[in-house]
Design a protein around this motif. Structure first.
Motif, PDB file in Angstrom:
ATOM      1  N   PHE A  54     -36.157 -14.167 -53.014  1.00  0.00           N
ATOM      2  CA  PHE A  54     -35.243 -15.085 -53.161  1.00  0.00           C
ATOM      3  C   PHE A  54     -35.489 -16.421 -54.029  1.00  0.00           C
ATOM      4  O   PHE A  54     -34.982 -16.816 -54.685  1.00  0.00           O
ATOM      5  CB  PHE A  54     -34.532 -15.625 -51.808  1.00  0.00           C
ATOM      6  N   ALA A 110     -31.577 -14.720 -45.672  1.00  0.00           N
ATOM      7  CA  ALA A 110     -31.323 -15.342 -46.799  1.00  0.00           C
ATOM      8  C   ALA A 110     -30.524 -16.764 -46.777  1.00  0.00           C
ATOM      9  O   ALA A 110     -30.625 -17.725 -47.123  1.00  0.00           O
ATOM     10  CB  ALA A 110     -30.388 -14.607 -47.644  1.00  0.00           C
ATOM     11  N   THR A 111     -29.647 -16.770 -45.402  1.00  0.00           N
ATOM     12  CA  THR A 111     -28.547 -17.994 -45.373  1.00  0.00           C
ATOM     13  C   THR A 111     -29.507 -19.047 -44.649  1.00  0.00           C
ATOM     14  O   THR A 111     -29.433 -20.162 -45.029  1.00  0.00           O
ATOM     15  CB  THR A 111     -27.698 -17.444 -44.257  1.00  0.00           C
ATOM     16  N   ASN A 114     -31.578 -20.390 -47.556  1.00  0.00           N
ATOM     17  CA  ASN A 114     -30.794 -21.305 -48.332  1.00  0.00           C
ATOM     18  C   ASN A 114     -30.275 -22.684 -48.000  1.00  0.00           C
ATOM     19  O   ASN A 114     -29.972 -23.562 -48.610  1.00  0.00           O
ATOM     20  CB  ASN A 114     -29.339 -20.459 -48.535  1.00  0.00           C
ATOM     21  N   PRO A 118     -31.836 -24.180 -51.449  1.00  0.00           N
ATOM     22  CA  PRO A 118     -30.672 -23.373 -52.198  1.00  0.00           C
ATOM     23  C   PRO A 118     -31.136 -22.456 -53.243  1.00  0.00           C
ATOM     24  O   PRO A 118     -31.853 -22.972 -54.325  1.00  0.00           O
ATOM     25  CB  PRO A 118     -29.782 -24.426 -52.424  1.00  0.00           C
ATOM     26  N   ARG A 120     -28.490 -19.656 -54.011  1.00  0.00           N
ATOM     27  CA  ARG A 120     -27.651 -18.611 -54.280  1.00  0.00           C
ATOM     28  C   ARG A 120     -26.323 -19.297 -54.901  1.00  0.00           C
ATOM     29  O   ARG A 120     -25.130 -18.529 -54.822  1.00  0.00           O
ATOM     30  CB  ARG A 120     -27.355 -17.569 -53.048  1.00  0.00           C
ATOM     31  N   THR A 125     -23.188 -21.604 -44.632  1.00  0.00           N
ATOM     32  CA  THR A 125     -24.326 -21.557 -43.621  1.00  0.00           C
ATOM     33  C   THR A 125     -24.051 -20.777 -42.396  1.00  0.00           C
ATOM     34  O   THR A 125     -24.607 -20.563 -41.292  1.00  0.00           O
ATOM     35  CB  THR A 125     -24.795 -23.010 -43.198  1.00  0.00           C
TER      36      THR A 125
END
Length: 413
Positions: A54, A110-111, A114, A118, A120, A125
């Motif tokens: 990521f 990933a969430t 992030n 951040p 993406r 969220t």
């Protein structure tokens, strides 16, 4: 699991209530310390690989690691979670965390990342959504939060439910829990909706066990469901039946556990710990029952004065809350209970971290398609349905985040 295990599940009618001969089902929580350590290491390796995929730079990866470690300290304190369950080739650590390996688990990480670093191009969220799909229910549960809507005319069509799932999947939601009413009354729609969904989301059904037949359990699994949350509110059949308003409620719940096991679904038992129930004797008897049934999770819910409980004094005493917290801590972190089911007790963490609802990490969509902070914080913030060119979905989500929860925010979910 061999189907012969189900033949051990027999019922003998007695004048007062059915006497249930319980099966002893294989455990899903890992028994071996070596295997537990290996699976924990695989989680850590997978997370490290995802972070690099990521973020791509050592500095950003380091920033994310510090954030995740701080999040764990805030959530667990000095405690180190060690319990792991295995179901159908996937490993599970928490009820509200997808199993690994899966696209849903990768999206969940990933969430989480992030939020801090951040990468993406969006600020979404949300991790999970509770989606009530039917007003119909054959029971009359003492604590039902949808009491005022029960058995009224349905609003959501199958197309509506598909639209809702697609909208939340587009926002990276990694778990969707279908509730009601009794969602198994719409099992055909459940199967069709999940079959049409894209990968990356774990789907669960929250049920009393009604209509959860062997055939329907298999259909849910083949469609792509991950697990089932079965409401079981007492270890004594007669008391559960009285709480649910049905002489068959306990039988249906226990039978549903067996059929879910057979199908390869993750099983969570959900307990509304009322003031009458919450004693040490009852909690440990319930845990022993869950252990015998081989379930993966036990979810503790505190009663709230909404729905059928509206206007009633149902809050637990400080001593009872302390009893629930002690039970949660022993079951999850004491070495004597490493092979017992994993306990999820949102109230414990909510009192320490605040509420994660109101579209922060989760929200609730009712049987009209309207969004709320959570199942117990019901104040509509707009519709989640797409029925006009400018339906205001994003504005409703933003409003929900701004307004947050009502005074239950520092109590338990």
């Amino acid at each position: 699991m061999e189907a012969t295990l189900i033949t051990d599940l027999t019922y003998v009618e007695a004048p007062a209530a059915p006497v249930v001969s319980l099966p002893s089902l294989p455990p899903t929580v890992v028994q071996s310390g070596l295997k537990r350590s290996l699976l924990t290491g695989l989680f850590q390796l997978a997370e490290a690989r995802l972070l690099w995929r990521f973020l791509r730079t050592p500095a950003r990866v380091g920033e994310a690691i510090r954030y995740v470690e701080e999040l764990k300290r805030e959530y667990y304190g000095d405690l180190k979670p060690r319990k792991v369950a295995r179901v159908a080739g996937r490993s599970y650590r928490e009820y509200y965390e997808p199993g690994r390996p899966s696209a849903a688990y990768d999206a969940y990480v990933a969430t989480t990342v992030n939020r801090a670093v951040p990468f993406r191009g969006d600020a979404d969220t949300l991790n999970l959504v509770f989606l009530a799909i039917t007003k119909k229910c054959p029971l009359a549960c003492e604590h039902c939060f949808e009491w005022d809507a029960l058995n009224q005319k349905e609003v959501l069509s199958r197309a509506d439910i598909q639209d809702l799932v697609a909208r939340f999947q587009a926002r990276h939601v990694t778990q969707i829990f279908f509730s009601g009413g009794e969602p198994m009354l719409r099992v055909n729609d459940l199967v069709a909706v999940v079959e049409a969904a894209r990968p990356g989301t774990d789907f669960w059904v929250i049920t009393s066990g009604f209509n959860f037949t062997r055939e329907n359990a298999g259909r849910l699994k083949r469609a792509g469901f991950t697990g089932v949350t079965i409401s079981l509110d007492h270890h004594e059949p007669a008391r559960h039946n009285a709480f649910r308003g049905s002489a068959q409620a306990y039988q249906n719940a226990v039978q549903a556990v067996a059929f879910a096991h057979e199908a390869g679904l993750v099983v969570n038992l959900s307990l509304c710990a009322t003031a009458e129930f919450t004693t040490g004797t009852n909690l440990w008897a319930y845990a022993e029952l869950a252990r015998q049934l081989g379930v993966t999770f036990i979810q503790l819910l505190e009663p709230r004065a909404v729905g059928h409980y509206a206007g009633q004094a149902v809050d637990l005493s400080p001593a009872q809350l302390a009893l629930l917290e002690d039970f949660y801590l022993k079951m999850n972190f004491a070495s004597d209970y490493f092979s017992w089911p994993i306990v999820h007790y949102y109230g414990y963490h909510q009192r320490r971290m605040g509420c994660a609802g109101a579209a922060d990490r989760f929200l609730y969509v009712d049987t009209d398609g309207d969004m709320h902070a959570c199942p117990f914080c019901q104040k509509k913030s707009g519709s989640a349905l797409c029925r006009t060119a400018d339906d205001g979905f994003d504005a409703a989500l933003a409003s929900l985040k701004t307004r947050g929860c009502h005074p239950f925010s520092q109590a338990a979910l």
